[in-house]
Design a protein around this motif. Structure first.
Motif, PDB file in Angstrom:
ATOM      1  N   LEU A  63      15.587   2.024  -6.692  1.00 10.41           N
ATOM      2  CA  LEU A  63      16.532   0.816  -7.295  1.00 10.41           C
ATOM      3  C   LEU A  63      15.710  -0.529  -6.691  1.00 10.41           C
ATOM      4  O   LEU A  63      15.639  -1.297  -7.310  1.00 10.41           O
ATOM      5  N   LYS A  64      15.601  -0.482  -5.455  1.00 11.55           N
ATOM      6  CA  LYS A  64      14.993  -1.529  -4.792  1.00 11.55           C
ATOM      7  C   LYS A  64      13.492  -1.828  -5.247  1.00 11.55           C
ATOM      8  O   LYS A  64      13.319  -2.847  -5.345  1.00 11.55           O
ATOM      9  N   GLY A  72      13.914  -8.188   4.201  1.00  9.29           N
ATOM     10  CA  GLY A  72      12.506  -8.484   4.611  1.00  9.29           C
ATOM     11  C   GLY A  72      12.055  -7.425   5.440  1.00  9.29           C
ATOM     12  O   GLY A  72      10.577  -7.132   5.419  1.00  9.29           O
ATOM     13  N   ARG A  73      12.688  -6.898   6.312  1.00 10.72           N
ATOM     14  CA  ARG A  73      12.278  -6.073   7.321  1.00 10.72           C
ATOM     15  C   ARG A  73      12.078  -4.573   6.673  1.00 10.72           C
ATOM     16  O   ARG A  73      11.429  -3.611   7.128  1.00 10.72           O
ATOM     17  N   GLU A  74      12.495  -4.320   5.367  1.00 12.13           N
ATOM     18  CA  GLU A  74      12.207  -3.069   4.800  1.00 12.13           C
ATOM     19  C   GLU A  74      11.002  -3.159   3.721  1.00 12.13           C
ATOM     20  O   GLU A  74      10.500  -2.070   3.233  1.00 12.13           O
ATOM     21  N   ALA A  75      10.309  -4.379   3.333  1.00 12.59           N
ATOM     22  CA  ALA A  75       9.295  -4.492   2.532  1.00 12.59           C
ATOM     23  C   ALA A  75       8.372  -3.740   2.491  1.00 12.59           C
ATOM     24  O   ALA A  75       7.748  -3.112   1.873  1.00 12.59           O
ATOM     25  N   SER A  81       5.261  -5.437   0.293  1.00 13.17           N
ATOM     26  CA  SER A  81       4.456  -6.442   0.962  1.00 13.17           C
ATOM     27  C   SER A  81       3.262  -6.993   0.164  1.00 13.17           C
ATOM     28  O   SER A  81       3.179  -6.645  -1.091  1.00 13.17           O
ATOM     29  N   GLY A  82       2.935  -8.108   0.419  1.00 14.28           N
ATOM     30  CA  GLY A  82       2.016  -8.895  -0.395  1.00 14.28           C
ATOM     31  C   GLY A  82       2.523  -9.399  -1.675  1.00 14.28           C
ATOM     32  O   GLY A  82       1.884  -9.230  -2.712  1.00 14.28           O
ATOM     33  N   GLY A  83       3.621  -9.987  -1.593  1.00 14.53           N
ATOM     34  CA  GLY A  83       4.179 -10.721  -2.944  1.00 14.53           C
ATOM     35  C   GLY A  83       4.884  -9.681  -3.977  1.00 14.53           C
ATOM     36  O   GLY A  83       5.528 -10.128  -5.012  1.00 14.53           O
ATOM     37  N   GLY A  88      15.175 -11.364  -1.859  1.00 20.41           N
ATOM     38  CA  GLY A  88      15.665 -10.865  -0.517  1.00 20.41           C
ATOM     39  C   GLY A  88      17.115 -10.588  -0.715  1.00 20.41           C
ATOM     40  O   GLY A  88      17.765 -10.344  -1.871  1.00 20.41           O
ATOM     41  N   ILE A  89      17.715 -10.462   0.584  1.00 24.44           N
ATOM     42  CA  ILE A  89      19.242 -10.094   0.491  1.00 24.44           C
ATOM     43  C   ILE A  89      19.908 -11.436   0.989  1.00 24.44           C
ATOM     44  O   ILE A  89      19.340 -12.152   1.841  1.00 24.44           O
TER      45      ILE A  89
END
Length: 124
Positions: A63-64, A72-75, A81-83, A88-89
């Protein structure tokens, strides 16, 4: 933001009225670090709507990724990452469940605005 969502959820218009044809359903997708952290948050905030179970890691991940939304820490671990991470949350994405159309990705801004009635803005 979650308390605002909870309040709105509990105050939704009378769904028995012929003027209100749609129902508001909310599904919480956690970015907490543990199940106990998520459960504590739910208890503290008295959240009245369901969540994807914390242990259902794949469903939360999909879903994410589908909506491009995560902390951000999950990207990096989600391949966003990279756009690739669009939002965010906190993020509140409003969908029409019948058509799967995204009504808005700006649900948080709508809730925080004093000039917007979210039920009208979201056609609920």
């Amino acid at each position: 933001v979650t308390p605002l969502v909870s309040s709105m959820y509990q105050k939704q218009p009378d769904l028995e009225s012929p003027m209100n044809k749609k129902e508001l359903n909310i599904l919480y997708i956690s970015s907490d670090d543990s199940s106990s952290q998520m459960n504590q948050y739910f208890q503290k905030e008295k959240i009245p709507f369901p969540a994807v179970p914390f242990d259902n890691v794949e469903e939360r991940k999909k879903l994410k990724q589908y909506f491009g939304t995560c902390a951000g820490r999950e990207a990096g671990s989600l391949g966003m990452s990279g756009g690739k991470r669009k939002y965010g949350i906190p993020t509140l994405i409003v969908l029409d469940c019948a058509t799967e159309e995204v009504i808005t990705v700006k649900g948080v801004q709508d809730l925080e605005s004093k000039n917007v009635d979210p039920f009208q803005a979201w056609r609920l």
